[in-house]
Scaffold this motif. Structure first.
Motif, PDB file in Angstrom:
ATOM      1  N   SER A 211       2.463   3.826   8.168  1.00 19.72           N
ATOM      2  CA  SER A 211       1.591   3.353   7.084  1.00 19.72           C
ATOM      3  C   SER A 211       1.418   4.424   6.012  1.00 19.72           C
ATOM      4  N   VAL A 212       1.424   5.688   6.394  1.00 20.32           N
ATOM      5  CA  VAL A 212       1.306   6.769   5.398  1.00 20.32           C
ATOM      6  C   VAL A 212       2.507   6.761   4.472  1.00 20.32           C
ATOM      7  N   ILE A 213       3.705   6.629   5.035  1.00 12.48           N
ATOM      8  CA  ILE A 213       4.919   6.586   4.225  1.00 12.48           C
ATOM      9  C   ILE A 213       4.902   5.372   3.314  1.00 12.48           C
ATOM     10  N   GLN A 214       4.464   4.253   3.836  1.00  7.83           N
ATOM     11  CA  GLN A 214       4.403   3.048   3.024  1.00  7.83           C
ATOM     12  C   GLN A 214       3.449   3.234   1.829  1.00  7.83           C
ATOM     13  N   ASN A 215       2.359   3.890   2.087  1.00 12.12           N
ATOM     14  CA  ASN A 215       1.397   4.145   1.002  1.00 12.12           C
ATOM     15  C   ASN A 215       1.998   5.055  -0.073  1.00 12.12           C
ATOM     16  N   ILE A 216       2.737   6.086   0.341  1.00 12.56           N
ATOM     17  CA  ILE A 216       3.369   6.990  -0.618  1.00 12.56           C
ATOM     18  C   ILE A 216       4.384   6.237  -1.460  1.00 12.56           C
ATOM     19  N   VAL A 217       5.213   5.414  -0.798  1.00  9.22           N
ATOM     20  CA  VAL A 217       6.220   4.628  -1.519  1.00  9.22           C
ATOM     21  C   VAL A 217       5.543   3.702  -2.509  1.00  9.22           C
ATOM     22  N   ALA A 218       4.439   3.099  -2.089  1.00  8.95           N
ATOM     23  CA  ALA A 218       3.732   2.170  -2.966  1.00  8.95           C
ATOM     24  C   ALA A 218       3.187   2.889  -4.195  1.00  8.95           C
ATOM     25  N   VAL A 219       2.650   4.119  -3.984  1.00  7.65           N
ATOM     26  CA  VAL A 219       2.103   4.881  -5.113  1.00  7.65           C
ATOM     27  C   VAL A 219       3.199   5.235  -6.102  1.00  7.65           C
ATOM     28  N   VAL A 220       4.356   5.690  -5.572  1.00  5.59           N
ATOM     29  CA  VAL A 220       5.454   6.117  -6.427  1.00  5.59           C
ATOM     30  C   VAL A 220       6.057   4.938  -7.182  1.00  5.59           C
ATOM     31  N   SER A 221       6.182   3.825  -6.522  1.00  3.01           N
ATOM     32  CA  SER A 221       6.833   2.660  -7.143  1.00  3.01           C
ATOM     33  C   SER A 221       5.869   1.852  -7.972  1.00  3.01           C
ATOM     34  N   GLY A 222       4.591   2.148  -7.867  1.00  5.33           N
ATOM     35  CA  GLY A 222       3.595   1.434  -8.655  1.00  5.33           C
ATOM     36  C   GLY A 222       3.254   0.091  -8.078  1.00  5.33           C
ATOM     37  N   THR A 223       3.536  -0.125  -6.778  1.00  8.12           N
ATOM     38  CA  THR A 223       3.198  -1.402  -6.145  1.00  8.12           C
ATOM     39  C   THR A 223       2.067  -1.170  -5.170  1.00  8.12           C
ATOM     40  N   SER A 224       1.509  -2.259  -4.671  1.00  2.00           N
ATOM     41  CA  SER A 224       0.424  -2.134  -3.695  1.00  2.00           C
ATOM     42  C   SER A 224       1.016  -1.798  -2.334  1.00  2.00           C
ATOM     43  N   SER A 225       0.179  -1.247  -1.524  1.00  2.00           N
ATOM     44  CA  SER A 225       0.649  -0.867  -0.178  1.00  2.00           C
ATOM     45  C   SER A 225       1.095  -2.110   0.587  1.00  2.00           C
ATOM     46  N   PRO A 226       2.256  -2.050   1.192  1.00  2.00           N
ATOM     47  CA  PRO A 226       2.784  -3.224   1.928  1.00  2.00           C
ATOM     48  C   PRO A 226       1.931  -3.538   3.150  1.00  2.00           C
ATOM     49  N   THR A 227       1.880  -4.872   3.492  1.00  2.00           N
ATOM     50  CA  THR A 227       1.119  -5.304   4.681  1.00  2.00           C
ATOM     51  C   THR A 227       2.048  -5.749   5.801  1.00  2.00           C
ATOM     52  N   GLY A 228       3.314  -5.964   5.408  1.00  2.00           N
ATOM     53  CA  GLY A 228       4.294  -6.449   6.407  1.00  2.00           C
ATOM     54  C   GLY A 228       4.941  -5.295   7.148  1.00  2.00           C
ATOM     55  N   GLY A 229       5.899  -5.577   7.953  1.00  7.32           N
ATOM     56  CA  GLY A 229       6.570  -4.566   8.761  1.00  7.32           C
ATOM     57  C   GLY A 229       8.013  -4.403   8.418  1.00  7.32           C
ATOM     58  N   SER A 230       8.342  -4.544   7.090  1.00 11.50           N
ATOM     59  CA  SER A 230       9.757  -4.441   6.702  1.00 11.50           C
ATOM     60  C   SER A 230      10.227  -3.004   6.611  1.00 11.50           C
ATOM     61  N   PHE A 231       9.280  -2.070   6.641  1.00 17.47           N
ATOM     62  CA  PHE A 231       9.657  -0.671   6.569  1.00 17.47           C
ATOM     63  C   PHE A 231       9.703  -0.113   7.964  1.00 17.47           C
ATOM     64  N   ASP A 232      10.823   0.518   8.306  1.00 13.65           N
ATOM     65  CA  ASP A 232      10.977   1.020   9.686  1.00 13.65           C
ATOM     66  C   ASP A 232      11.326   2.501   9.626  1.00 13.65           C
ATOM     67  N   ILE A 233      10.726   3.280  10.422  1.00 11.43           N
ATOM     68  CA  ILE A 233      11.024   4.699  10.512  1.00 11.43           C
ATOM     69  C   ILE A 233      11.083   5.085  11.959  1.00 11.43           C
ATOM     70  N   LYS A 234      12.071   5.881  12.294  1.00 11.48           N
ATOM     71  CA  LYS A 234      12.236   6.323  13.686  1.00 11.48           C
ATOM     72  C   LYS A 234      11.958   7.826  13.699  1.00 11.48           C
ATOM     73  N   VAL A 235      11.285   8.218  14.779  1.00 10.00           N
ATOM     74  CA  VAL A 235      10.989   9.633  14.952  1.00 10.00           C
ATOM     75  C   VAL A 235      11.520  10.100  16.287  1.00 10.00           C
TER      76      VAL A 235
END
Length: 235
Positions: A211-235
């Protein structure tokens, strides 16, 4: 300019040829030295009972004595004889001769002073003190027609104008330097703006990295923070 000359009363030979009486007043015929180096026969009076009467007698012959400012050769002139010395002369033929000899010579002396002055005389003063000492003070100018004064005034005016023009030039130079400095600051700002153009910094905080990464992407792209699960990150 001014000049002061002092002459001391000294021993005078009597040199009387004859005397006569006019009441209590003694009339003496004497040889007086002249300003030209010669002599002249003159009658002098002594034996006065008071200085006032003696002064009137002398002023009848030498109108310029103790009469304030007069004119000799066109120069304002004062001739002052001490009352104390007049008192000594009025009953002393030797001193009286000395006094009248010098009083008679004053007009010629003034003429000589005017003709030999290095400049133009503006005043003359003759003073005979209580002891018969004579002080002569002359004042004058080397610039009678004002030419030197005008030249000096013109020179000062030119110097003042040159100084003012120099001050104006310095102000222009300072303003030009300030404008150049402002231009350099504007150029530096423009270069910095170009260097930082297209860059950004974003940050986000949270407990879920996704969710932190999604928020950063949203800020940079000028969109609202995503609510879905289309963003995937593996650690």
């Amino acid at each position: 300019m001014s000049m002061e000359i002092t002459n001391n009363y000294s021993d005078y030979g009597k040199g009387y040829t004859n005397t006569a009486k006019e009441g209590n007043v003694t009339i003496s015929t004497v040889e007086l030295k002249t300003s030209t180096g010669g002599t002249k026969t003159e009658q002098i009076k002594t034996g006065y009972s008071n200085v006032n009467d003696y002064s009137k007698y002398l002023q009848g012959k030498y109108s310029y004595m103790n009469s304030g400012t007069t004119s000799m050769q066109g120069v304002p002139t004062t001739v002052s004889v001490s009352g104390a010395f007049l008192k000594k002369c009025m009953n002393d033929p030797e001193k009286a001769k000395y006094l009248e000899e010098n009083l008679a010579a004053l007009p010629d002396c003034a003429s000589y002073a005017v003709s030999h002055a290095q400049g133009t005389l503006t005043s003359l003063s003759y003073e005979i003190d209580a002891n018969g000492n004579i002080t002569v003070i002359s004042s004058g100018t080397n610039d009678p027609d004002g030419k030197i004064a005008r030249e000096n005034a013109e020179r000062r005016a030119k110097e003042k104008k040159a100084a003012e023009e120099k001050a104006v030039e310095r102000r222009k130079e300072k303003k030009a330097e300030e404008e150049k400095a402002a231009e350099r600051r504007a150029e530096r700002k423009e270069r910095m703006d170009k260097l930082t153009e297209g860059t950004f910094t974003a940050s986000a905080t949270g407990t879920d990295v996704k969710s932190v990464i999604q928020n950063i992407v949203a800020v940079v792209s000028g969109t609202s923070s995503p609510t879905g699960g289309s963003f995937d990150i593996k650690v």
